[in-house]
Design a protein around this motif. Structure first.
Motif, short mmCIF file in Angstrom:
data_model
loop_
_atom_site.label_atom_id
_atom_site.label_comp_id
_atom_site.label_asym_id
_atom_site.label_seq_id
_atom_site.Cartn_x
_atom_site.Cartn_y
_atom_site.Cartn_z
N CYS A 26 63.49 35.42 -64.16
CA CYS A 26 64.04 34.31 -64.96
C CYS A 26 63.17 33.05 -64.94
N ASP A 27 62.14 33.02 -64.10
CA ASP A 27 61.23 31.86 -64.00
C ASP A 27 61.93 30.60 -63.52
N ARG A 41 55.47 39.22 -55.83
CA ARG A 41 56.36 38.42 -56.68
C ARG A 41 57.65 38.04 -55.95
N SER A 42 58.29 36.98 -56.42
CA SER A 42 59.56 36.54 -55.85
C SER A 42 60.68 36.84 -56.84
N PHE A 43 61.88 37.12 -56.29
CA PHE A 43 63.02 37.49 -57.13
C PHE A 43 64.31 36.88 -56.56
N HIS A 44 65.29 36.64 -57.45
CA HIS A 44 66.65 36.42 -57.00
C HIS A 44 67.18 37.80 -56.59
N PRO A 45 67.60 37.98 -55.34
CA PRO A 45 67.95 39.33 -54.89
C PRO A 45 69.35 39.79 -55.29
N THR A 46 70.33 38.90 -55.24
CA THR A 46 71.71 39.29 -55.48
C THR A 46 72.30 38.52 -56.66
N LYS A 47 73.39 39.01 -57.19
CA LYS A 47 74.04 38.35 -58.33
C LYS A 47 74.38 36.89 -58.05
N PRO A 48 74.97 36.57 -56.89
CA PRO A 48 75.29 35.15 -56.62
C PRO A 48 74.07 34.24 -56.61
N THR A 49 72.93 34.74 -56.12
CA THR A 49 71.74 33.89 -56.06
C THR A 49 71.18 33.58 -57.45
N GLY A 50 71.54 34.39 -58.45
CA GLY A 50 71.01 34.17 -59.80
C GLY A 50 71.99 33.56 -60.78
N ALA A 52 73.21 30.48 -61.14
CA ALA A 52 72.88 29.17 -61.69
C ALA A 52 71.85 29.26 -62.81
N SER A 53 70.94 30.22 -62.72
CA SER A 53 69.87 30.36 -63.72
C SER A 53 70.15 31.49 -64.71
N HIS A 54 71.37 32.06 -64.65
CA HIS A 54 71.74 33.17 -65.55
C HIS A 54 70.73 34.32 -65.44
#
Length: 259
Positions: A26-27, A41-50, A52-54
């Protein structure tokens, strides 16, 4: 030369800095984990961590040390065409190569790189030179061969002049920042800050394409469609596995039934 070498080392650090602080999907920043494989690369791992950025996230049940699917299968995406290719150097199956510049880590099919890649050291990718300057340089060379050159100075020459003045104590404090490379998140185009198209900053019907974040500059060139309600281009770039052709599953079922 010492000043130039130091500048290149600083650039290598800056180049990888943004990748460490924003999600490859999602950048956007936030609570991220980093792949332990070659891609880094870096990632949002779980649904809650992502949320805010959809972000679609990796969909993991919990944060953990992990290899992304690309690194696990040794099939990475070409940063030009977006298709997967084997990066496995064993057994002669490698069809995709990784840039060897520290902090870059982008992968390419050799046939997808521009022809002038041979003028760059090692397996460096096009993101280590300004796209605008390369175009001006090519035009200048073309005009020179036809006797029409007007002696236009490329930013590469200006940078050399700036570095020279800096070592002689004549720098005005502008050259280094203006010559920083800003990298597109979706393709191998990079621009010196002074060479960036003005319209990328938004206004007058234009969508903003550049942001300064805590992790560095996030930028999308005009080749990519922006999402108006999100601070990013379309998030359809990441591909972890090869898609089966339509009808492949049905055909496989038929074949299995005929055995």
């Amino acid at each position: 030369m010492a000043g130039t070498k130091a500048a290149m080392e600083d650039y290598s650090v800056r180049m990888g800095f943004v990748d460490d602080y924003i999600c490859a999907i999602c950048d956007e920043g936030g609570d991220l984990i980093c792949c332990d494989g070659d891609c880094g690369r870096s990632f949002h791992p779980t649904k809650p961590t992502g949320e805010a950025s959809h972000c679609d996230t990796l969909g993991l049940s919990e944060e953990q040390l992990f290899l992304c699917e690309n690194c696990e299968s040794k099939k990475h995406q070409c940063f030009v065409c977006g298709e997967l290719g084997s990066s496995d150097q064993g057994g002669g199956g490698q069809v995709i190569i990784q840039c060897n510049k520290r902090g870059c880590k982008r992968f390419y099919h050799p046939e997808c790189l521009p022809l002038d890649i041979n003028n760059l050291p090692g397996d460096s990718c096009p993101m280590h030179e300004c796209y605008s300057c390369k175009k001006k340089h090519a035009t200048s060379k073309g005009n020179k061969t036809t006797g029409k050159t007007k002696g236009k100075e490329t930013c590469r020459k200006k940078h050399a002049t700036s570095e020279g003045n800096k070592t002689r104590g004549k720098s005005k404090g502008r050259g280094t920042w203006e010559m920083d490379l800003v990298l597109c998140r979706r393709c191998p185009k990079a621009f010196h800050r002074k060479c960036l198209p003005r319209k990328i900053y938004g206004g007058e019907g234009e969508i903003q394409r550049i942001w300064e974040t805590a992790g560095g500059t996030v930028f999308y060139c005009r080749d990519h469609e922006m999402v108006e309600n999100l601070r990013s281009a379309k998030r359809n770039r990441i591909k972890f596995r090869e898609e089966k052709p339509k009808g492949a599953a049905e055909n496989q079922s038929v074949e299995d039934g005929n055995k």
